[in-house]
Design an enzyme around this catalytic site. Structure first.
Site, PDB file in Angstrom:
ATOM      1  N   GLN A   1       2.606  -2.117   6.280  1.00  0.00           N
ATOM      2  CA  GLN A   1       3.088  -2.526   4.965  1.00  0.00           C
ATOM      3  C   GLN A   1       3.732  -3.915   4.997  1.00  0.00           C
ATOM      4  O   GLN A   1       4.028  -4.489   3.949  1.00  0.00           O
ATOM      5  CB  GLN A   1       4.122  -1.480   4.514  1.00  0.00           C
ATOM      6  CG  GLN A   1       4.175  -1.173   3.056  1.00  0.00           C
ATOM      7  CD  GLN A   1       2.852  -0.766   2.437  1.00  0.00           C
ATOM      8  OE1 GLN A   1       2.404  -1.415   1.512  1.00  0.00           O
ATOM      9  NE2 GLN A   1       2.221   0.279   2.929  1.00  0.00           N
TER      10      GLN A   1
ATOM     11  N   CYS B   1       2.655   9.848   1.300  1.00  0.00           N
ATOM     12  CA  CYS B   1       2.562  10.187   2.728  1.00  0.00           C
ATOM     13  C   CYS B   1       3.909  10.037   3.418  1.00  0.00           C
ATOM     14  O   CYS B   1       3.973   9.633   4.582  1.00  0.00           O
ATOM     15  CB  CYS B   1       1.517   9.336   3.447  1.00  0.00           C
ATOM     16  SG  CYS B   1      -0.144   9.548   2.829  1.00  0.00           S
TER      17      CYS B   1
ATOM     18  N   HIS C   1       5.951   6.784   7.406  1.00  0.00           N
ATOM     19  CA  HIS C   1       4.697   7.315   6.874  1.00  0.00           C
ATOM     20  C   HIS C   1       4.297   8.480   7.788  1.00  0.00           C
ATOM     21  O   HIS C   1       4.587   8.451   8.983  1.00  0.00           O
ATOM     22  CB  HIS C   1       3.668   6.178   6.962  1.00  0.00           C
ATOM     23  CG  HIS C   1       2.357   6.432   6.312  1.00  0.00           C
ATOM     24  ND1 HIS C   1       1.384   7.224   6.872  1.00  0.00           N
ATOM     25  CD2 HIS C   1       1.832   5.969   5.151  1.00  0.00           C
ATOM     26  CE1 HIS C   1       0.316   7.236   6.075  1.00  0.00           C
ATOM     27  NE2 HIS C   1       0.566   6.476   5.031  1.00  0.00           N
TER      28      HIS C   1
ATOM     29  N   LYS D   1      -5.287  -3.325   4.094  1.00  0.00           N
ATOM     30  CA  LYS D   1      -4.106  -3.654   3.278  1.00  0.00           C
ATOM     31  C   LYS D   1      -3.853  -5.158   3.224  1.00  0.00           C
ATOM     32  O   LYS D   1      -2.954  -5.615   2.525  1.00  0.00           O
ATOM     33  CB  LYS D   1      -2.876  -2.909   3.810  1.00  0.00           C
ATOM     34  CG  LYS D   1      -2.965  -1.415   3.535  1.00  0.00           C
ATOM     35  CD  LYS D   1      -1.772  -0.631   4.019  1.00  0.00           C
ATOM     36  CE  LYS D   1      -1.992   0.853   3.670  1.00  0.00           C
ATOM     37  NZ  LYS D   1      -0.964   1.725   4.241  1.00  0.00           N
TER      38      LYS D   1
ATOM     39  N   ASP E   1       5.372  -0.326  13.129  1.00  0.00           N
ATOM     40  CA  ASP E   1       4.274  -0.057  12.207  1.00  0.00           C
ATOM     41  C   ASP E   1       4.299  -1.153  11.132  1.00  0.00           C
ATOM     42  O   ASP E   1       5.147  -1.145  10.238  1.00  0.00           O
ATOM     43  CB  ASP E   1       4.455   1.341  11.605  1.00  0.00           C
ATOM     44  CG  ASP E   1       3.479   1.619  10.467  1.00  0.00           C
ATOM     45  OD1 ASP E   1       2.715   0.714  10.087  1.00  0.00           O
ATOM     46  OD2 ASP E   1       3.503   2.760   9.965  1.00  0.00           O
TER      47      ASP E   1
HETATM   48  C1  PLP Z   1      -0.888   2.737   5.025  1.00  0.00           C
HETATM   49  C2  PLP Z   1       0.148   2.987   6.037  1.00  0.00           C
HETATM   50  C3  PLP Z   1      -0.147   3.650   7.228  1.00  0.00           C
HETATM   51  C4  PLP Z   1      -1.501   4.238   7.519  1.00  0.00           C
HETATM   52  O1  PLP Z   1      -2.489   3.290   7.497  1.00  0.00           O
HETATM   53  P1  PLP Z   1      -4.040   3.714   7.571  1.00  0.00           P
HETATM   54  O2  PLP Z   1      -4.740   2.471   7.177  1.00  0.00           O
HETATM   55  O3  PLP Z   1      -4.212   4.827   6.565  1.00  0.00           O
HETATM   56  O4  PLP Z   1      -4.314   4.156   8.948  1.00  0.00           O
HETATM   57  C5  PLP Z   1       0.858   3.797   8.147  1.00  0.00           C
HETATM   58  N1  PLP Z   1       2.082   3.309   7.943  1.00  0.00           N
HETATM   59  C6  PLP Z   1       2.403   2.671   6.798  1.00  0.00           C
HETATM   60  C7  PLP Z   1       3.784   2.119   6.628  1.00  0.00           C
HETATM   61  C8  PLP Z   1       1.452   2.486   5.815  1.00  0.00           C
HETATM   62  O5  PLP Z   1       1.771   1.857   4.679  1.00  0.00           O
END
Ligand code: PLP
Length: 404
Positions: free
Chosen positions: A201, A362, A121, A224, A198
């Protein structure tokens, strides 16, 4: 097993009509919907508990502080962190990554290397590019194959004693690939590099165990996983959080301040400057409780069913191509039909009450890899159903007919 009707009744928004059609919400990768318990907890906070935390001697302030710290403990248990102070409240994944990348500016030297995966992302690319610009370190990319899987032999080759930090998502938001992070963490540590995962997701679908994983940092967003926006988590191993300088200066993160010298507060406050999102932090705990009550094993197996069903149904449409066909995949389906622009399909099915994401998600480098402007992404949550998938597939067929 999940009682879907009961679960759906927990989410007030799901009974909405959009353009006089029942809402079908397949944009869970962008943000999840919120159950009534979460919405109620937000109201309850402002009606009964609102006060600034860690400051007042008065009762409300103490109660709000207790609730905030109890929630930190819930997050700690949820991800199995060793200590509560390894759990830092942030405003979200983006903030968490920036805090770590910024901290590494004091560690990296010219010629050091930062490894980023090709599946990231933008929020897990740009902060590292900024870091490299600032320090003279070099950003290297772990490539992927046509299925959207990282090429591990290339990863092994990229790792060296120049590598200072590796960063990779647990699950890709654009393609749904579940990355082999256990292997990647082990390999990063073999060359003495730190590794950030990260989990933005992944946390909607599974319960990470940061001690078993042995990752140095794990980050995710509240919104999320059925929680409010504007709150997220930075997990870091104690030794790293002690080593890194604070990200922001301000109130709450200090021990003493004078114009000659300021000393920083202990963990976790060192990374929590200013008045935080108190309501968000407290309610994140409510969201985590809710998801744990449903059970991550139940969630994962039900979502896999939806993924298989949706994949099979969509592939019956002629000219439809799915991007991201990794063996290990979460309930995300990214696709295009012939050379119809994804935006056109998204616009038509929106009028039929269906919410999907269209565009680059993104993750422009992934779109460049496949030489496409974007995809249509349907991302399923545990409150979605096969009946909704049927309606969605019919809507996509209709859109295709109208556009060809
Ligand atoms: C949504 C997402 C982000 C960013 O998250 P924010 O809540 O917008 O800060 C980063 N990495 C992944 C894989 C995402 O799905």
């Amino acid at each position: 097993m999940l009682d879907i009707n009961k679960i759906r009744a927990d989410f007030p928004i799901l009974s909405q009509q959009i353009y006089c059609k029942p809402l079908i919400y397949f944009d869970n990768g962008a943000t999840s919907q919120k159950p009534k318990v979460v919405i109620d907890a937000i109201t309850k906070y402002y009606e009964q508990l609102n006060a600034n935390i860690h400051r007042g001697v008065h009762k409300l302030s103490q109660d709000a502080t207790d609730a905030y710290e109890i929630s930190r403990g819930k997050v700690q248990n949820h991800i199995n962190a060793k200590f509560p102070y390894e759990v830092i409240f942030t405003s979200g994944t983006t903030h968490s990554i920036n805090a770590v990348a910024n901290g590494f500016a004091s560690i990296l030297k010219t010629g050091d290397e930062v490894l980023v995966s090709a599946l990231e992302h933008h929020s897990n690319i740009v902060p590292w590019q900024m870091l490299c610009e600032k320090t003279g370190a070099v950003l290297k990319v772990i490539p992927m194959n046509e299925a959207g899987e990282l090429i591990l032999s290339e990863y092994d080759n990229l790792l060296s004693n120049k590598t200072k930090i590796v960063t990779v998502n647990h699950i890709s938001n654009a393609l749904g690939t579940i990355n082999p992070i256990e292997y990647m963490i082990k390999k990063a540590h073999e060359v003495g590099a730190a590794i950030l995962i990260d989990g933005a997701q992944a946390t909607p679908h599974l319960k990470p165990d940061v001690q078993a994983l042995d990752c140095d940092f794990y980050v995710f967003s509240g919104h999320k996983i059925c929680g409010p926006t504007g709150v997220g988590i930075l997990y870091g191993k104690e030794e790293w959080l002690r080593k890194l300088p604070p990200y922001q200066g301000g109130g709450e993160m200090i021990a003493t301040v004078s114009f000659e010298k300021t000393t920083y507060a202990d963990l976790p406050h060192k990374f929590e400057a200013g008045t935080p999102n108190i309501e968000g932090g407290i309610v994140l705990g409510t969201a985590i409780d809710y998801m744990n009550e449903i059970g991550f094993d139940n969630i994962a197996s039900y979502e896999q069913e939806l993924l298989e069903y949706g994949t099979k149904k969509l592939l019956e449409i002629e000219g439809l191509k799915i991007y991201g066909t990794a063996k290990e995949k979460a309930s995300v389906i990214s696709f295009n039909i012939d050379d119809i622009h994804p935006y056109d399909i998204g616009t038509i099915i929106d009028k039929l009450g269906i919410a999907v994401r269209t565009g680059h998600h993104c993750a422009q480098p992934i779109m460049d890899f496949f030489c496409i402007p974007g995809t249509i992404r349907a991302s399923f949550a545990f409150y979605n159903t096969k009946e909704e998938i049927d309606i969605f597939v019919e809507a996509v067929k209709k859109a295709k007919m109208m556009l060809t």
